[in-house]
Design an enzyme around this catalytic site. Sequence first.
Site, PDB file in Angstrom:
ATOM      1  N   GLU A  28       9.087   1.354  11.324  1.00 55.31           N
ATOM      2  CA  GLU A  28      10.150   2.320  10.982  1.00 55.31           C
ATOM      3  C   GLU A  28       9.486   3.609  11.371  1.00 55.31           C
ATOM      4  OE1 GLU A  28      12.949   1.178  10.953  1.00 55.31           O
ATOM      5  OE2 GLU A  28      12.618  -0.938  10.207  1.00 55.31           O
ATOM      6  N   GLY A  45       1.969   4.454  13.456  1.00 55.23           N
ATOM      7  CA  GLY A  45       2.714   2.870  13.960  1.00 55.23           C
ATOM      8  C   GLY A  45       1.757   2.656  15.087  1.00 55.23           C
ATOM      9  N   GLU A 105       8.842  16.274  15.655  1.00 54.08           N
ATOM     10  CA  GLU A 105       9.413  15.925  14.244  1.00 54.08           C
ATOM     11  C   GLU A 105       8.747  16.752  13.343  1.00 54.08           C
ATOM     12  OE1 GLU A 105       8.279  12.388  12.080  1.00 54.08           O
ATOM     13  OE2 GLU A 105      10.277  12.154  11.490  1.00 54.08           O
ATOM     14  N   LYS A 115       0.842  -1.151  -0.012  1.00 56.74           N
ATOM     15  CA  LYS A 115      -0.138   0.079   0.078  1.00 56.74           C
ATOM     16  C   LYS A 115       0.790   1.416  -0.108  1.00 56.74           C
ATOM     17  CE  LYS A 115      -1.992   2.974   2.378  1.00 56.74           C
ATOM     18  NZ  LYS A 115      -1.652   4.325   1.772  1.00 56.74           N
ATOM     19  N   GLY A 147       6.505   4.912   8.521  1.00 52.92           N
ATOM     20  CA  GLY A 147       5.663   6.074   8.611  1.00 52.92           C
ATOM     21  C   GLY A 147       5.666   6.846   9.809  1.00 52.92           C
ATOM     22  N   SER A 148       4.753   7.537  10.071  1.00 49.36           N
ATOM     23  CA  SER A 148       4.580   8.405  11.535  1.00 49.36           C
ATOM     24  C   SER A 148       4.515   7.362  12.590  1.00 49.36           C
ATOM     25  CB  SER A 148       3.855   9.385  11.473  1.00 49.36           C
ATOM     26  OG  SER A 148       2.477   8.734  11.273  1.00 49.36           O
ATOM     27  N   THR A 149       4.859   7.863  13.766  1.00 46.99           N
ATOM     28  CA  THR A 149       4.913   7.249  15.052  1.00 46.99           C
ATOM     29  C   THR A 149       3.481   6.904  15.329  1.00 46.99           C
ATOM     30  OG1 THR A 149       6.935   7.974  15.760  1.00 46.99           O
ATOM     31  CG2 THR A 149       5.584   7.360  17.393  1.00 46.99           C
ATOM     32  N   CYS A 179      13.371  10.758   7.353  1.00 44.08           N
ATOM     33  CA  CYS A 179      13.116  10.070   8.993  1.00 44.08           C
ATOM     34  C   CYS A 179      14.439  10.324   9.716  1.00 44.08           C
ATOM     35  CB  CYS A 179      12.849   8.553   8.839  1.00 44.08           C
ATOM     36  SG  CYS A 179      13.983   7.854   7.836  1.00 44.08           S
TER      37      CYS A 179
HETATM   38  P1  NAD Z   1       2.052   8.501   7.521  1.00 40.45           P
HETATM   39  O1  NAD Z   1       2.226   7.454   8.934  1.00 40.45           O
HETATM   40  O2  NAD Z   1       1.084   9.450   7.836  1.00 40.45           O
HETATM   41  O3  NAD Z   1       1.548   7.468   6.492  1.00 40.45           O
HETATM   42  C1  NAD Z   1       2.428   6.484   6.212  1.00 40.45           C
HETATM   43  C2  NAD Z   1       1.465   5.237   5.625  1.00 40.45           C
HETATM   44  O4  NAD Z   1       0.683   4.589   6.608  1.00 40.45           O
HETATM   45  C3  NAD Z   1       0.743   6.000   4.408  1.00 40.45           C
HETATM   46  O5  NAD Z   1       0.746   4.864   3.143  1.00 40.45           O
HETATM   47  C4  NAD Z   1      -0.584   6.093   4.679  1.00 40.45           C
HETATM   48  O6  NAD Z   1      -1.645   5.972   3.797  1.00 40.45           O
HETATM   49  C5  NAD Z   1      -0.808   4.983   5.748  1.00 40.45           C
HETATM   50  N1  NAD Z   1      -1.936   5.184   6.981  1.00 40.45           N
HETATM   51  C6  NAD Z   1      -2.262   6.150   7.532  1.00 40.45           C
HETATM   52  N2  NAD Z   1      -3.230   5.831   8.500  1.00 40.45           N
HETATM   53  C7  NAD Z   1      -3.300   4.941   8.406  1.00 40.45           C
HETATM   54  C8  NAD Z   1      -4.192   3.907   9.407  1.00 40.45           C
HETATM   55  N3  NAD Z   1      -4.832   4.124   9.981  1.00 40.45           N
HETATM   56  N4  NAD Z   1      -4.028   2.553   8.763  1.00 40.45           N
HETATM   57  C9  NAD Z   1      -3.102   2.033   8.248  1.00 40.45           C
HETATM   58  N5  NAD Z   1      -2.229   2.790   7.138  1.00 40.45           N
HETATM   59  C10 NAD Z   1      -2.204   4.103   7.381  1.00 40.45           C
HETATM   60  O7  NAD Z   1       3.565   8.839   7.417  1.00 40.45           O
HETATM   61  P2  NAD Z   1       3.866   9.611   6.218  1.00 40.45           P
HETATM   62  O8  NAD Z   1       3.418  11.152   6.237  1.00 40.45           O
HETATM   63  O9  NAD Z   1       3.604   9.203   4.950  1.00 40.45           O
HETATM   64  O10 NAD Z   1       5.649   9.719   6.279  1.00 40.45           O
HETATM   65  C11 NAD Z   1       6.258  10.385   6.980  1.00 40.45           C
HETATM   66  C12 NAD Z   1       6.663   9.714   8.396  1.00 40.45           C
HETATM   67  O11 NAD Z   1       7.449   8.811   8.063  1.00 40.45           O
HETATM   68  C13 NAD Z   1       7.432  10.564   9.252  1.00 40.45           C
HETATM   69  O12 NAD Z   1       7.285  10.403  10.726  1.00 40.45           O
HETATM   70  C14 NAD Z   1       8.881   9.979   8.932  1.00 40.45           C
HETATM   71  O13 NAD Z   1       9.803  10.125  10.249  1.00 40.45           O
HETATM   72  C15 NAD Z   1       8.424   8.308   8.914  1.00 40.45           C
HETATM   73  N6  NAD Z   1       9.420   7.650   8.034  1.00 40.45           N
HETATM   74  C16 NAD Z   1      10.407   6.851   8.757  1.00 40.45           C
HETATM   75  C17 NAD Z   1      11.268   5.930   8.313  1.00 40.45           C
HETATM   76  C18 NAD Z   1      12.113   5.144   8.912  1.00 40.45           C
HETATM   77  O14 NAD Z   1      12.605   4.180   8.552  1.00 40.45           O
HETATM   78  N7  NAD Z   1      12.148   5.061  10.252  1.00 40.45           N
HETATM   79  C19 NAD Z   1      11.533   6.214   6.820  1.00 40.45           C
HETATM   80  C20 NAD Z   1      10.822   7.307   5.981  1.00 40.45           C
HETATM   81  C21 NAD Z   1       9.635   7.667   6.827  1.00 40.45           C
END
Ligand code: NAD
Length: 498
Positions: free
Chosen positions: A267, A249, A400, A191, A244-246, A302
């Site tokens: 992550e 997560g 962040e 996804k 994605g975001s904490t 990130c």
């Molecule tokens: P996000 O958490 O908003 O979204 C990430 C993914 O999760 C997207 O595909 C989104 O559609 C999906 N998502 C959102 N809500 C969901 C839910 N309720 N259920 C299932 N899936 C859902 O993050 P973002 O804005 O896309 O990315 C930025 C974040 O990612 C930052 O916090 C960044 O630090 C982190 N990030 C971490 C790493 C790492 O390796 N640690 C790498 C890249 C980005």
Amino acid sequence: MSNALTHADWQRLAGDLTFETRAFVDDAFVAAVSGETFATVNPATGETLAEVASCDAADAEVAVAHARRAFAEGGWSRRAPGERKAVLLRLAALMEQHKNELALLDTLDMGKPIASSLGDMAGAIGCLRHHAESIDKLYGEVAPTGEDALGLVLREPLGVVASIVPWNFPLMMTAWKIAPALAAGNSVILKPSEKSPLSALRLAQLAKEAGLPRGVFQVLPGFGHTVGKALALSMDVDCLAFTGSTGVGKQLMQYAGQSNLKRVYLECGGKSPNLVFADCKDLDAVARHAAEAIFHNQGEVCIAGSRLLVENSIREAVVDKLLAAAESMQPGDPLDPASFMGAMVDRTQYERVRDYIRRGVEEGATLRTGSDSAAEGPGLFIAPTVFDGVTPQMAIGREEIFGPVLAVFGFDSEEEAVRLANDSEYGLAAGVWSQDIDRIMRVSRRLESGQVFVNNWAGMDQTVPFGGVKQSGNGRDKSHHSLEEYSELKTVWLSLVP
Ligand code: NAD
């Protein structure tokens, strides 16, 4: 195509591009079950690139059923690792062949400079090759039993893996997830982020061409709260591999608890400290690297080095050099190979970053360069921004931001530097600049961080694991450790007549 393309070449290629916009389910490109679509927009121009299939729970249910069937049939899951390797290497070769197009898709979709997208492609292809090459070199174990038994420890794939990825490195984050999961023999449902779905759909075309069996790799574009949530709550998904975001997560862990206790590898975010001691070697180089650590990819990284902790005796000198470096990194057209920074991914992120800059000023930090006023024109560009005199109580010093905003702190002792560095809910990356090996090792061991960069920032390759501690997550991408995450240990105990 050569990588030495000019700005005009990239503009021409961008004009000629066509987009796959449908979901990839069971080997076919299809509209979402609901028929709904969403717009994906180029943030550098405001232009809508395409309307993409907006999948939801109905699509998730169909894809999970296909993934499960494919897994049970064993055409991939029980295939000899050497044969899986051959298919994945074919996919890597196709990605190599189409890397300019794939890079362009990410650049158009989320605004990063084309030079940076090309770097991502090298990372993504290298990742795929690494895991493909590893998988037929992993052995099981024979336990040290008595001679009346044979204890075998086998590694088996998990089943159905849902990979949910962000937009900041669309294809590279995808590769970090799907390469080890596929190599290990799982069925994978990807996804992509709703902000950057296009390269994932092109990848699906290449996966089909490479010969991945039907149902083994599927792509569902759509929103997190619809299709993402449905995958996370599915009783038939065995593992969530998330970047994605904490905040999201944490939700995924709850979904796993509410459903089938699927494995959840996270992550997540960071607020990474970069520690500069007065005994570092070369202030010019340190300042340049510190600027790159936060301004690379518009700060949408990130592991951005977003907190710069500088020993007070050299702080003013470092900040002066930092300002000069920042000046040379102004955002430009993402299609220009000379641009170091591009556009912010979308208006929400753009406004969020500007809001943080305003808060930094209100909270009393000193804005040394950058501005909180809006850019002119439709493009979502934010200049490199440096705040000095930041304290841990300020929002810009703790949260962040995910934008090109650097918070500079001063410290007077090693003890204080480590305390400031660890005063964070995150623990993704950290940097140490010093020439004293005793200090380097002392500090590296005490930093609460998944990785520590010594006299560099973001130094890594495919051979080392990548991931965080604390609320930066619990997973490890890359290296053979990530292969372990996508497989299960099984014990087979045979009784023998001695
Ligand atoms: P996000 O958490 O908003 O979204 C990430 C993914 O999760 C997207 O595909 C989104 O559609 C999906 N998502 C959102 N809500 C969901 C839910 N309720 N259920 C299932 N899936 C859902 O993050 P973002 O804005 O896309 O990315 C930025 C974040 O990612 C930052 O916090 C960044 O630090 C982190 N990030 C971490 C790493 C790492 O390796 N640690 C790498 C890249 C980005």
